[in-house]
Design a protein around this motif. Sequence first.
Motif, mmCIF file in Angstrom:
data_model
loop_
_atom_site.group_PDB
_atom_site.id
_atom_site.type_symbol
_atom_site.label_atom_id
_atom_site.label_comp_id
_atom_site.label_asym_id
_atom_site.label_seq_id
_atom_site.Cartn_x
_atom_site.Cartn_y
_atom_site.Cartn_z
ATOM 1 N N VAL A 1 11.981 74.968 -53.080
ATOM 2 C CA VAL A 1 13.155 75.460 -52.638
ATOM 3 C C VAL A 1 14.178 75.431 -53.709
ATOM 4 C CG1 VAL A 1 15.067 74.823 -51.199
ATOM 5 C CG2 VAL A 1 12.727 74.759 -50.103
ATOM 6 N N GLN A 2 14.320 74.578 -54.505
ATOM 7 C CA GLN A 2 15.138 74.214 -55.718
ATOM 8 C C GLN A 2 14.793 75.210 -56.746
ATOM 9 O OE1 GLN A 2 15.270 70.502 -57.268
ATOM 10 N NE2 GLN A 2 16.340 69.440 -55.440
ATOM 11 N N ARG A 3 13.548 75.603 -57.000
ATOM 12 C CA ARG A 3 13.103 76.598 -58.059
ATOM 13 C C ARG A 3 13.564 77.986 -57.713
ATOM 14 N NH1 ARG A 3 8.432 75.320 -58.537
ATOM 15 N NH2 ARG A 3 7.446 76.554 -56.868
ATOM 16 N N GLN A 4 13.488 78.264 -56.447
ATOM 17 C CA GLN A 4 13.663 79.705 -55.682
ATOM 18 C C GLN A 4 15.165 79.720 -55.484
ATOM 19 O OE1 GLN A 4 11.495 81.130 -51.835
ATOM 20 N NE2 GLN A 4 13.217 79.942 -51.056
ATOM 21 N N TRP A 5 15.935 78.655 -55.439
ATOM 22 C CA TRP A 5 17.355 78.651 -55.466
ATOM 23 C C TRP A 5 17.912 79.094 -56.758
ATOM 24 C CZ3 TRP A 5 20.999 79.108 -52.135
ATOM 25 C CH2 TRP A 5 22.520 78.799 -52.386
ATOM 26 N N ARG A 6 17.325 78.428 -57.768
ATOM 27 C CA ARG A 6 17.955 78.777 -59.063
ATOM 28 C C ARG A 6 17.540 80.003 -59.863
ATOM 29 N NH1 ARG A 6 15.189 73.688 -60.176
ATOM 30 N NH2 ARG A 6 16.663 71.779 -60.253
ATOM 31 N N THR A 7 16.295 80.578 -59.198
ATOM 32 C CA THR A 7 15.888 82.126 -59.627
ATOM 33 C C THR A 7 16.748 83.042 -58.778
ATOM 34 O OG1 THR A 7 13.669 81.054 -60.072
ATOM 35 C CG2 THR A 7 13.747 83.385 -59.677
ATOM 36 N N ASP A 8 17.008 82.846 -57.630
ATOM 37 C CA ASP A 8 17.702 83.686 -56.879
ATOM 38 C C ASP A 8 19.169 83.827 -56.692
ATOM 39 O OD1 ASP A 8 14.843 84.575 -56.439
ATOM 40 O OD2 ASP A 8 14.730 83.859 -54.161
ATOM 41 N N ILE A 9 19.605 82.766 -57.544
ATOM 42 C CA ILE A 9 21.121 82.520 -57.262
ATOM 43 C C ILE A 9 21.962 83.873 -57.646
ATOM 44 C CG2 ILE A 9 21.408 81.439 -59.422
ATOM 45 C CD1 ILE A 9 23.411 80.653 -56.081
ATOM 46 N N TYR B 1 21.518 86.882 -57.167
ATOM 47 C CA TYR B 1 21.144 87.871 -55.970
ATOM 48 C C TYR B 1 21.980 87.148 -54.856
ATOM 49 C CZ TYR B 1 17.471 89.322 -59.293
ATOM 50 O OH TYR B 1 17.112 89.770 -60.161
ATOM 51 N N ARG B 2 22.219 85.755 -54.726
ATOM 52 C CA ARG B 2 22.617 85.283 -53.471
ATOM 53 C C ARG B 2 23.987 84.855 -53.584
ATOM 54 N NH1 ARG B 2 17.739 81.567 -51.232
ATOM 55 N NH2 ARG B 2 18.718 82.113 -49.043
ATOM 56 N N PHE B 3 24.541 84.784 -54.794
ATOM 57 C CA PHE B 3 25.794 84.068 -55.124
ATOM 58 C C PHE B 3 26.644 84.950 -54.122
ATOM 59 C CE2 PHE B 3 29.746 83.169 -57.699
ATOM 60 C CZ PHE B 3 29.642 81.842 -57.277
ATOM 61 N N ASP B 4 26.959 86.236 -54.310
ATOM 62 C CA ASP B 4 28.006 87.058 -53.676
ATOM 63 C C ASP B 4 28.004 86.648 -51.969
ATOM 64 O OD1 ASP B 4 28.473 88.117 -55.939
ATOM 65 O OD2 ASP B 4 27.958 90.094 -55.299
ATOM 66 N N ASP B 5 26.866 86.462 -51.540
ATOM 67 C CA ASP B 5 26.698 86.335 -49.976
ATOM 68 C C ASP B 5 27.103 84.892 -49.587
ATOM 69 O OD1 ASP B 5 25.821 86.837 -47.085
ATOM 70 O OD2 ASP B 5 23.774 86.234 -47.698
ATOM 71 N N LEU B 6 26.752 84.031 -50.379
ATOM 72 C CA LEU B 6 27.247 82.584 -50.565
ATOM 73 C C LEU B 6 28.748 82.467 -50.446
ATOM 74 C CD1 LEU B 6 26.621 79.473 -50.463
ATOM 75 C CD2 LEU B 6 26.408 79.584 -53.067
ATOM 76 N N ILE B 7 29.273 83.102 -51.507
ATOM 77 C CA ILE B 7 30.858 83.034 -51.567
ATOM 78 C C ILE B 7 31.506 83.798 -50.243
ATOM 79 C CG2 ILE B 7 32.819 83.461 -52.788
ATOM 80 C CD1 ILE B 7 30.867 81.229 -53.881
ATOM 81 N N GLU B 8 30.936 84.748 -49.968
ATOM 82 C CA GLU B 8 31.570 85.604 -48.743
ATOM 83 C C GLU B 8 31.175 84.677 -47.623
ATOM 84 O OE1 GLU B 8 30.506 89.465 -46.084
ATOM 85 O OE2 GLU B 8 29.663 89.445 -48.203
ATOM 86 N N GLN B 9 30.402 84.007 -47.194
ATOM 87 C CA GLN B 9 30.030 83.225 -46.170
ATOM 88 C C GLN B 9 31.031 81.941 -46.286
ATOM 89 O OE1 GLN B 9 25.933 81.971 -45.213
ATOM 90 N NE2 GLN B 9 25.317 84.167 -45.789
ATOM 91 N N THR B 10 31.401 81.510 -47.403
ATOM 92 C CA THR B 10 32.205 80.090 -47.501
ATOM 93 C C THR B 10 33.554 80.750 -47.430
ATOM 94 O OG1 THR B 10 30.730 79.427 -49.300
ATOM 95 C CG2 THR B 10 33.151 78.505 -49.481
ATOM 96 N N GLU B 11 33.966 81.804 -47.751
ATOM 97 C CA GLU B 11 35.505 82.535 -47.474
ATOM 98 C C GLU B 11 35.520 82.731 -45.985
ATOM 99 O OE1 GLU B 11 35.698 85.681 -50.250
ATOM 100 O OE2 GLU B 11 36.374 84.170 -52.127
#
Length: 854
Positions: A192-200, A202-212
């Motif tokens: 999970v951690q390796r996948q998270w670092r690799t895909d961040i 592509y997923r960062f925008d979605d993460l920040i959008e959900q946070t806001e």
Amino acid sequence: MPSDEGHTESGRTSSAARASGTPGPGPVAHAAGPGPGPSGGGAAADLARARTQLLDGGAKGSRRLDAPALRHALVDLHEFWLTTKANELGIKPDCGFALVAVGGLGRRELLPYSDLDLVLLHDDMDVAVVSELADRLWYPLWDAHIKLDHSVRSIAQALQVAASDVPASLGMLEARHIAGDVELTNLLISGVQRQWRTDIRYRFDDLIEQTEARWARSGEIAHRAEPDLKSGRGGLRDIQLLGALSIAQLTDSAPGLGPDTPGGGLAFAHRRLLDVRTELHRVAGRARDQLRAQDADEIGAALRIGDRFDLARTLSDSARTVSYSVEVGIRTAANAIPRRGLARLRRAPVRRPLDEGVVEHAGEVVLARDARPKKDPALVTRVAAVSAQTSLPISASTLGRLADNAPELREPWPKDALDELLVLLGSGHRAVSVVEALDRTGLWGRLLPEWGAIRDLPPRDAVHTWTVDRHLVETAAYASAFTTRVSRPDLLVLGALLHDIGKGRGGDHSVVGAELATHIGRRMGLWPSDVDVLAAMVRHHLLLPETATRRDLDDPATVQRVVDAVGGDSTLLELLHALAEADSLATGPGVWGDWKSTLIGELVRRCRMVMAGEPLPEPALVADEHRELAERGGVHVTLVPADSPHTWRVTMIAPDGPGLLSREAGVLAMHGLRVLSASLAAYAGSAVDTFVVSPRFGTPPQAGLLRQELVRANGGDLDVAAALDARESEVRESEVRESRAVQVGEDRVDAVPVLYATAPPRVLWWETDAPDEVILELRAEDRVGLLSRLASALESVGADIRWARVTTRGASVVDAFCLDLGSGDSRATREQVENAVLAVVPRPAPAKQADTAD
């Protein structure tokens, strides 16, 4: 961990329907132990009773566990039961199964009524075997009415879920091994951690959008009467977000804060939020995230914090610390994300000068390489002013370096330190986030030691939206829009910032605050008479609204009472008028309206009638040494240090004639010299113009160079207007005053900066005793070469400038020009002059283009 397969005691589904693994190639150890039902639920019932006993305070005579001890005890209790039960069911090392905790148990932050978030991992076991084992594990917990959020996964399935679901991925980043095959758990966590670092990326925008979106739903903890401790801005979810960004190696887990920050830093804020939420569960008797007002006193007493106001102050401090850390963490992470596509071909960000010792780098305000914080006492306020003017955040490393190295400002402050503070306060709501950053890193309290008594202080009146300290900053932000209404914009924003500084100390806060304002004004280096006005503003900031709304305005005694209170000072009266409106607007919605505005306006009008008159600006005298130079004729320029560091006094003497002032001021602006004040006079046929200037960078050019440039301009060999436009374009390239777009994970996109003002400009006309003279007073915001542009505008409409007094206070100017309009002086002529002046000063943005981010 959120899961579409989880449920609580309110419903059950067969584990066979949930376990969708492929049978493994080898034999599978058969799970032994009691089946579901009463026999399997007895131990879980003991678990439930033990939980209840812990919440009730343990055995008879034992002391009540405090919040941290209770969380630790709950973690130990559930881990013991789960490991025992797992061992009983055959979930042991090398068995092909692993029991993994996520959520509160995974973080070792289990609260009294938190769900158990568990994942049963298997190594592609047979569906029937997995189903039977899962039923034997889950059913006893359901039978004991223990809330359970569960899932059954193979490693591949878990990674697939984490790859497609951001909340699920965040949950599995906090996974922790409980029992069984530790290698399976390690495979999950590392995968999970390796996948998270690799895909961040592509997923960062979605993460920040959900946070806001979460912030929009739940609001800010620091300024909410009944805050959501988990999902609100500055809450526990934000701390988990920081942890996820840290695992992605994009930021630190505690960005931007050191151990000496107010409130104890991020770790202390985290513990405080956990403690309050723990007691909230205990008081409510069930899982609850929103702190209700009726529970606040009991929770505050249980945590030995105090009453509900003390608890609200503690929560505000903790939440603002978390919120600032998240803001820094997200910004740092966005800058650290690798570029994609054509953006990889872009050059690395360059360091662009913004002010003396201050540059822009990667969309942040940072210190120049040659900056010396220990030897530059005004650097803190200069950095803050630049940040507010350009809407660029101050980098965390810069704030940390300033906190470690910037010296204490001695009394009196250097003049440029005060000037930069005025620029900051005059920047409107852009200043709010800058002050917050300074405050969270200890720098604001270093500038204003009195701030500690009001920091995070909750209001006693429900009509107030903000904590007292935030209310003061908001008031200053609103007051910045009224600076052109008053002759002393510097005192207006300072008075707005300090008007409630006396709260939190006992006694009448207006009286206490006036004493504090006197000390602060002296420390800042204000002139004694200005200190008196500042103290009077704080002492009487409630005078106008209380009098206008509670007394009879038709009674002459009412008006006389106000006139006596302000000592007949018309300047103080106009400052109190503007402060009353700013204070009301910053209090909350509906506090300022037509009714209140009309009453206060009428009271001020009647007071002015009683006072009858204001002093007029007067011309400056010519010094003896300048008279001698004027008598010689020709062009002369002298340059000497002024009264404060980083300022110089430039005197330009030249044969008087049309356009001279415009050329003189233009030459100064071309060389990066900001005019702080100017006195224009005439003697023996020559103009004797003295300017107090401050260089934008370094030291000013030699007087000989300024004289040479002035001679060229007078002779027509230098186009001053074109040079000024080029200079302003160069400066404004780094000042994005409107719509600065940031694409997360990509390069910053710079919008074309637009020159807009916070406050609308204002032109006042004063009559003089001379029949052919009139005084025009301009109150506006500054810009590059403003004095040169004003002089050119006045001369373009045939207005002859007899003398002028120019003053720059922070970001505002108050300029008085004595004009000879000739025999054509009329209302139409004055309107023409006024339009020419207003055409060259910054104006507020149109309503549809206003910066809604403020």
